[in-house]
Design a protein around this motif. Structure first.
Motif, PDB file in Angstrom:
ATOM      1  N   ARG A 200     -70.175 -22.293 -52.575  1.00  0.00           N
ATOM      2  CA  ARG A 200     -71.178 -21.579 -53.349  1.00  0.00           C
ATOM      3  C   ARG A 200     -71.531 -20.236 -52.692  1.00  0.00           C
ATOM      4  O   ARG A 200     -71.299 -20.032 -51.510  1.00  0.00           O
ATOM      5  CB  ARG A 200     -72.438 -22.428 -53.501  1.00  0.00           C
TER       6      ARG A 200
ATOM      7  N   ILE B 188     -71.707 -23.722 -61.322  1.00  0.00           N
ATOM      8  CA  ILE B 188     -71.398 -22.732 -60.303  1.00  0.00           C
ATOM      9  C   ILE B 188     -69.885 -22.566 -60.239  1.00  0.00           C
ATOM     10  O   ILE B 188     -69.148 -23.550 -60.143  1.00  0.00           O
ATOM     11  CB  ILE B 188     -71.924 -23.161 -58.916  1.00  0.00           C
TER      12      ILE B 188
ATOM     13  N   SER C 125     -69.443 -14.142 -58.937  1.00  0.00           N
ATOM     14  CA  SER C 125     -69.945 -15.509 -58.826  1.00  0.00           C
ATOM     15  C   SER C 125     -70.792 -15.825 -60.051  1.00  0.00           C
ATOM     16  O   SER C 125     -71.661 -15.034 -60.432  1.00  0.00           O
ATOM     17  CB  SER C 125     -70.781 -15.666 -57.556  1.00  0.00           C
TER      18      SER C 125
ATOM     19  N   VAL D 107     -73.454 -18.296 -62.179  1.00  0.00           N
ATOM     20  CA  VAL D 107     -74.453 -19.366 -62.248  1.00  0.00           C
ATOM     21  C   VAL D 107     -74.873 -19.449 -63.717  1.00  0.00           C
ATOM     22  O   VAL D 107     -75.595 -18.577 -64.217  1.00  0.00           O
ATOM     23  CB  VAL D 107     -75.678 -19.080 -61.350  1.00  0.00           C
TER      24      VAL D 107
END
Length: 466
Positions: free
Chosen positions: A50, A222, A256, A258
């Motif tokens: 993560r 994620i 990334s 989310v």
């Protein structure tokens, strides 16, 4: 009881516990960390794949510990933030250059943070790993003359050391902690136990401290993304009726993700949808600001809860990080709040910036008297002679952290509630609000101050180095 095995035992050697151990390095306190999972293990939840958003206050924290240079090498700066409301016209933009900042924050892989923190923790403390705490209880002795027995009155079999009406004038001088190791149980004594072993903390349970928790009805997916166009250091926060969606810089050519969705849909999207179906749905929700979404990596799902411990400290114990408060990931506030917990505790224990750099040799507790706690009495300025479990110190810590927590929780929870509601007058009001933020710099800076952790009284370790 005249001798103690440790001054401070930290339950949990993940990001928060390791940060605290390193921050205490050079303080004179004898510190131990108890962690069930080795840092290099694939199953280590704190040091996985993560990405973590680091606010400027967190960057300053690591700068003051001498760790930022190593972290920055693997981190991506956030130069701009773009906030929008899907299906509606409102948006706002934040730009580091316009605010006179080098960056609005950074995004660092947890594995990078772990690779920096784990060896620094091993240098700063005795590390029991793999190991876990199974029991703890206060060690009671007769109160000294002149002390206030009501401050610490509790039976030895009360794990948390909650106050009772017992007439016995005793005080807690330490905690016994039973550690289950590979070679069997080991009992140690400590003047302060710090609980930092996550939202489902077994050590907090052993203290008898309960939780106030609420299911958001959402899970976060994620994953890492590859996009057609480069992000140029821009972080995107997009609110949808199903929940917030964030796309953050994660290297030159990667981002990334989310993405919050209702529990069942998130599970299906992460485990059942093909990559093509997933990217099509994500493209529809996110839009085309980064061109075509070309590929997605491994998808992981995390249910989202709002969690608050009933108290942030018990007798000779402090609860911090996710063990004390777990937030919705919107705006990336959770770990930054936890680092301010760490800095606040170091400050309450009589330290701050001088407590060493890596590599160098309210209602929760009894109310304290008004006024600042002075530094420890040792002439060399180290904190080791001060009692880290002193009730006044813990009360000061609990008071200072509750105000920051309430402010940060209100901010994150309010964002989720306001932007998940499709009531038309509220939709109109929030989009007008986004537009006003974009047009009026003072309002934008007020938002930025909260989002970057600069609101309120910031602990010394999270301020600019001197």
């Amino acid at each position: 009881m005249s001798g103690f095995d440790y001054d401070i035992v930290i339950a949990g050697g993940g990001l928060v516990g390791a940060s605290l151990a390193v921050a205490l390095h050079g303080s004179g306190y004898r510190v131990a960390v108890v962690e069930p999972v080795p840092p290099q293990a694939e199953s280590q939840p704190s040091f996985d794949d993560r990405q973590t958003a680091l606010a400027p206050t967190s960057r300053r924290f690591f700068e003051n510990l001498g760790l930022w240079e190593a972290i920055e090498a693997g981190a991506s700066p956030i130069r701009r933030i773009h906030v929008s409301d899907r299906g509606h016209g409102g948006f706002t933009r934040l730009d580091a250059a316009e605010e006179g900042l080098p960056a609005l924050g950074h995004v660092a892989p947890n594995r990078v943070l772990g690779a920096v923190l784990a060896p620094a923790m091993a240098e700063a403390a005795d590390v029991f790993c793999p190991a876990r705490i199974t029991q703890t209880h206060p060690v009671m002795e007769p109160a000294e003359a002149g002390s206030d027995p009501d401050a610490a009155r509790a039976p030895a079999d009360d794990p948390a050391g909650h106050a009772t009406s017992s007439p016995a004038e005793t005080q807690a001088v330490a905690r016994q902690v039973v550690i289950e190791t590979e070679s069997g149980p080991q009992t140690v004594s400590t003047r302060l136990l710090v609980v930092a072993d996550g939202m489902r903390s077994t050590t907090r349970e052993a203290l008898g401290v309960g939780l106030d928790e609420r299911d958001y009805g959402q899970s976060a997916i994620i994953a890492n993304l590859r996009t057609q166009y480069p992000h140029h250091g821009t972080a995107y926060e997009r609110f949808t009726p199903d929940g917030p969606l964030a796309v953050l810089p994660a290297g030159e050519d990667a981002a990334s993700l989310v993405w919050t969705l209702p529990h069942d849909e998130a599970q299906a999207a992460a485990t059942q949808w093909s990559e093509t179906a997933f990217l099509q749905a994500l493209q529809s929700a996110f839009g085309w600001r980064l061109g075509r979404l070309e590929a997605v990596g491994k998808r992981q799902v995390y249910p989202l809860w709002a969690v608050t411990a009933d108290q942030f400290c018990a007798q000779r114990a402090v609860i911090m990080g996710n063990a004390a408060h777990a937030l919705h990931p919107v705006a990336g506030q959770g770990f930054n709040l936890a680092l301010r917990d760490v800095a606040g505790l170091v400050e309450a224990l009589g330290g701050g910036r001088p407590l060493g750099k890596a590599g160098e040799t309210d209602d929760a507790c009894r109310p304290a008297e008004t006024g600042e706690l002075g530094p420890p009495a040792e002439a060399d300025g180290s904190a080791g002679s001060a009692d880290p479990g002193d009730p006044d110190r813990l009360a000061a810590y609990a008071r200072s952290r509750r105000s920051d927590y309430r402010r940060t929780f209100t901010f994150t929870d309010g964002l989720v509630r306001v932007f998940s509601n499709e009531f038309l007058p509220l939709v109109a009001a929030r989009n007008v609000g986004l537009t006003l933020l974009d047009l009026f710099p003072p309002a934008r800076r007020a938002l930025l101050k909260q989002a970057t952790g600069a609101a309120g009284d910031v602990p010394e370790l999270c301020r600019d180095p001197v």
